[in-house]
Design an enzyme around this catalytic site. Structure first.
Site, PDB file in Angstrom:
ATOM      1  N   CYS A 299      -0.447   4.258   2.492  1.00 49.84           N
ATOM      2  CA  CYS A 299      -0.354   4.152   3.957  1.00 49.84           C
ATOM      3  C   CYS A 299       0.091   2.731   4.294  1.00 49.84           C
ATOM      4  CB  CYS A 299      -1.662   4.528   4.634  1.00 49.84           C
ATOM      5  SG  CYS A 299      -3.133   3.810   3.899  1.00 49.84           S
ATOM      6  N   SER A 300      -0.790   1.900   4.822  1.00 49.06           N
ATOM      7  CA  SER A 300      -0.371   0.532   5.155  1.00 49.06           C
ATOM      8  C   SER A 300      -1.565  -0.407   5.074  1.00 49.06           C
ATOM      9  CB  SER A 300       0.255   0.492   6.546  1.00 49.06           C
ATOM     10  OG  SER A 300      -0.640   1.057   7.488  1.00 49.06           O
ATOM     11  N   CYS A 301      -2.470  -0.188   4.124  1.00 50.13           N
ATOM     12  CA  CYS A 301      -3.653  -1.030   3.977  1.00 50.13           C
ATOM     13  C   CYS A 301      -3.234  -2.490   3.810  1.00 50.13           C
ATOM     14  CB  CYS A 301      -4.475  -0.568   2.772  1.00 50.13           C
ATOM     15  SG  CYS A 301      -5.160   1.075   3.048  1.00 50.13           S
TER      16      CYS A 301
ATOM     17  N   CYS B 111       0.888  -1.160   0.000  1.00 45.99           N
ATOM     18  CA  CYS B 111       0.000   0.000   0.000  1.00 45.99           C
ATOM     19  C   CYS B 111       0.919   1.201   0.000  1.00 45.99           C
ATOM     20  CB  CYS B 111      -0.917   0.017   1.224  1.00 45.99           C
ATOM     21  SG  CYS B 111      -1.857   1.551   1.335  1.00 45.99           S
TER      22      CYS B 111
END
Lengths: 211, 122
Positions: A106-108, A103
Site C-alpha cells: 500500500c503506502s506505509c 511499501c
C-alpha cells in the site's frame, strides 16, 4: 468531463465532500476532529522532524549507535514518536550500502517522522518497479549508484516503519546541528536522493527534489 | 474469537492522543520463536482469498532471517476481524537475483518483514 462551472471541483473532491457531509450528519465524524487531523499533517508534522533525528545522529555518535540498534527507543528519547511510526527501523547509508524504502502492498510510511507520503511513493509504478529495478528507478531520480555499492530495498509490508540515515556530506564539517538539519531532504530519508552539499554562503533551504 | 471494534465518533482529544502516541502492534508475551537469526527460510506458497501481508513476489523464495523484531499481532487474521494471533516478525533478506533472476545486480538485496505463518523451514 463537461461542466458549466467556472471552477469545477474534481470528481474525487466532490465524492469526499458528499461522504464527509453524510458522516457528519449521521454523527459518525466530528468536523472539529477532522480539522485537528488535517491541521496536524499540514502544519506540524513533516520531514523537518526526520531531519532533526538525522542531524543529531550525525553529530552525536552515541545517539547514532542507539538509533541504528533500536530506532523506536532512540526516537522516543527525543519525544518524536507518533502514529504510524510506533515501530521504527533506521538503516544507514554508507559508501558500500545504499538503502531505499517502499511499501509494495500500500503506502506505509513513517508519518510522525516524515509527514504524509508524497504522491509518487503511493504510485503503482514506484511500488512495483523499485523492488525489481531499484537502480533504474534511482537513475530517474537523478541518482547513479556505482555497481560495487549494494542496494538494499526495504519493503515495509508489516508494522515496522523505515527511515534512511543518509550520508553526511564531507563539506559540512563544523556545521551546527540546526544548519545540518536544514540540508536534509525528505527524499534523502526515503533513499531516492543523497543529501546535497551546501552550495553557497546563504543558509540552505530544505527542498524536495522532483519527481 | 472475533474482533468487534466500536464505531464511536472520535473526539478531538482522542485524535490528538492517537497522533501523538500511535497504536502499538507489539504484544508483550513470551512466545518462543520458531526461527532464529541466520536461519534459511522459505516464504510459503499460498493464495488466500482473504487479506495477507505476504506479497506474491517472495512466495516460494528462500531468504535468510537477519533480525527477530519480536511478537506482533497478525494482520492477515486481524484484517478479517478474526483473532489477533500474535507471532514473531522477522526481517528476512532475499538476494535480488533469487527474486528476479541473473540479470539483476549480484550485490543487491531485498529486505521484508515476515510473520511466522508466512514462513517454513528450509
Amino acid at each position: 468531463m463537461a461542466s458549466h462551472h467556472h471552477h469545477p471541483e474534481s470528481e474525487i473532491a466532490l465524492r469526499v465532500k458528499a461522504i464527509e457531509s453524510l458522516l457528519v450528519e449521521k454523527g459518525i465524524v466530528d468536523p472539529a476532529t477532522l480539522d485537528t487531523i488535517i491541521e496536524t499533517y499540514e502544519h506540524k508534522v513533516g520531514p523537518h522532524i526526520g531531519a532533526q533525528i538525522v542531524a543529531k545522529a550525525w553529530v552525536d555518535p552515541d545517539f547514532k549507535a542507539r538509533l541504528l540498534d533500536d530506532g523506536t527507543g532512540a526516537i522516543a528519547e527525543l519525544g518524536l514518536t507518533g502514529f504510524s511510526s510506533e515501530h521504527m527501523v533506521v538503516v544507514e547509508n554508507t559508501p558500500e550500502v545504499h538503502n531505499l524504502i517502499v511499501c509494495t502492498l500500500c503506502s506505509c510510511y513513517p508519518w510522525a517522522i516524515l509527514g504524509l507520503p508524497p504522491t509518487w511513493y503511493k504510485s503503482f509504478a514506484y511500488r512495483s518497479r523499485v523492488v525489481i529495478e531499484p537502480r533504474k528507478v534511482l537513475q530517474e531520480f537523478g541518482l547513479e549508484i556505482p555497481e560495487h555499492v549494494e542496494v538494499r530495498v526495504w519493503d515495509s509490508n508489516a508494522d515496522l516503519r523505515y527511515l534512511v540515515l543518509p550520508e553526511r556530506p564531507a563539506e559540512t564539517a563544523g556545521m551546527s546541528e540546526a544548519d545540518l538539519a536544514s540540508l536534509i531532504t525528505r527524499n534523502a530519508m526515503i533513499g531516492t536522493a543523497k543529501v546535497p552539499a551546501p552550495t553557497s554562503l546563504n543558509p540552505p533551504v530544505a527542498q524536495e527534489i522532483s519527481p | 474469537m472475533s474482533i468487534d471494534p466500536p464505531n464511536q465518533c472520535m473526539t478531538v482529544e482522542s485524535a490528538q492522543t492517537l497522533m501523538n502516541q500511535g497504536v502499538s502492534c507489539q504484544v508483550e508475551i513470551d512466545l518462543s520463536a520458531p526461527f532464529q537469526v541466520g536461519d534459511r527460510v522459505k516464504a510459503k506458497v499460498m493464495h488466500p482469498e482473504t487479506y495477507t501481508r505476504l506479497p506474491r513476489y517472495v512466495r516460494g523464495k528462500v531468504g535468510e532471517v537477519v533480525k527477530d523484531h519480536g511478537v506482533y499481532v497478525f494482520p492477515d487474521t486481524m484484517g478479517q476481524r478474526l483473532s489477533t494471533k500474535p507471532q514473531h516478525v522477522y526481517s528476512v533478506r532475499f538476494s535480488a537475483q533469487s527474486l528476479w533472476g541473473m540479470d539483476v545486480s549480484p550485490n543487491d538485496a531485498l529486505y521484508i518483514d515476515l510473520f511466522d505463518d508466512h514462513l517454513e523451514a528450509v
